[in-house]
Design a protein around this motif. Structure first.
Motif, mmCIF file in Angstrom:
data_model
loop_
_atom_site.group_PDB
_atom_site.id
_atom_site.type_symbol
_atom_site.label_atom_id
_atom_site.label_comp_id
_atom_site.label_asym_id
_atom_site.label_seq_id
_atom_site.Cartn_x
_atom_site.Cartn_y
_atom_site.Cartn_z
ATOM 1 N N ALA A 150 0.825 -1.208 0.000
ATOM 2 C CA ALA A 150 0.000 0.000 0.000
ATOM 3 C C ALA A 150 0.859 1.258 0.000
ATOM 4 O O ALA A 150 0.585 2.198 -0.752
ATOM 5 C CB ALA A 150 -0.933 0.001 1.203
ATOM 6 N N GLY B 89 1.715 1.868 -3.799
ATOM 7 C CA GLY B 89 0.771 2.963 -4.023
ATOM 8 C C GLY B 89 1.466 4.256 -4.381
ATOM 9 O O GLY B 89 0.999 5.022 -5.220
ATOM 10 N N SER C 176 0.907 5.843 -7.978
ATOM 11 C CA SER C 176 0.286 7.169 -8.077
ATOM 12 C C SER C 176 1.209 8.161 -8.768
ATOM 13 O O SER C 176 0.738 9.030 -9.503
ATOM 14 C CB SER C 176 -0.130 7.673 -6.701
ATOM 15 N N TYR D 259 -3.929 8.311 -4.468
ATOM 16 C CA TYR D 259 -3.067 7.549 -3.568
ATOM 17 C C TYR D 259 -3.867 6.994 -2.389
ATOM 18 O O TYR D 259 -3.698 5.843 -2.002
ATOM 19 C CB TYR D 259 -1.924 8.436 -3.088
ATOM 20 N N LEU E 175 -5.873 4.049 -3.610
ATOM 21 C CA LEU E 175 -5.036 2.863 -3.789
ATOM 22 C C LEU E 175 -4.736 2.195 -2.449
ATOM 23 O O LEU E 175 -4.790 0.961 -2.343
ATOM 24 C CB LEU E 175 -3.727 3.232 -4.488
ATOM 25 N N LEU F 104 -1.199 -2.543 -9.697
ATOM 26 C CA LEU F 104 -0.153 -1.588 -9.364
ATOM 27 C C LEU F 104 1.093 -1.815 -10.222
ATOM 28 O O LEU F 104 1.712 -0.854 -10.687
ATOM 29 C CB LEU F 104 0.200 -1.662 -7.883
#
Length: 94
Positions: free
Chosen positions: A15, A19, A23, A56, A59, A76
């Motif tokens: 994450a 992420g 992002s 973000y 995600l 991702l």
């Protein structure tokens, strides 16, 4: 440490790290698209920065909400590869 502990640590790492990179590559794609459509570069970057914070967050929430971890990993990874690949192919725009 138990198996569920490793899964939580894996989700935290995915994450935050995944992420972040996903992002940032999504912001690069978005800014390149906006500049290609005629928006001034400064405005495209400003809009991209504003929108990437919400992206973000989404995600991060999705990684923890997903039942199977392979979907966030695949999405991702695809987003990171396409964003950085497109940036390397097109260039920085200067």
């Amino acid at each position: 440490m138990s198996s569920s502990g490793f899964k939580v640590i894996g989700r935290i790492l995915l994450a935050t790290g995944g992420g972040y990179f996903a992002s940032s590559s999504a912001m690069a794609i978005f800014c390149l698209l906006l500049v290609t459509l005629g928006m001034p570069r400064a405005d495209a970057v400003t809009l991209g920065i504003i929108l990437v914070f919400a992206f973000y967050l989404c995600l991060i929430l999705w990684v923890f909400a997903a039942r199977a971890l392979w979907r966030p990993v695949a999405v991702l990874s695809l987003l990171i590869a396409s964003g950085y690949g497109l940036t390397a192919f097109v260039g920085h725009g200067g």
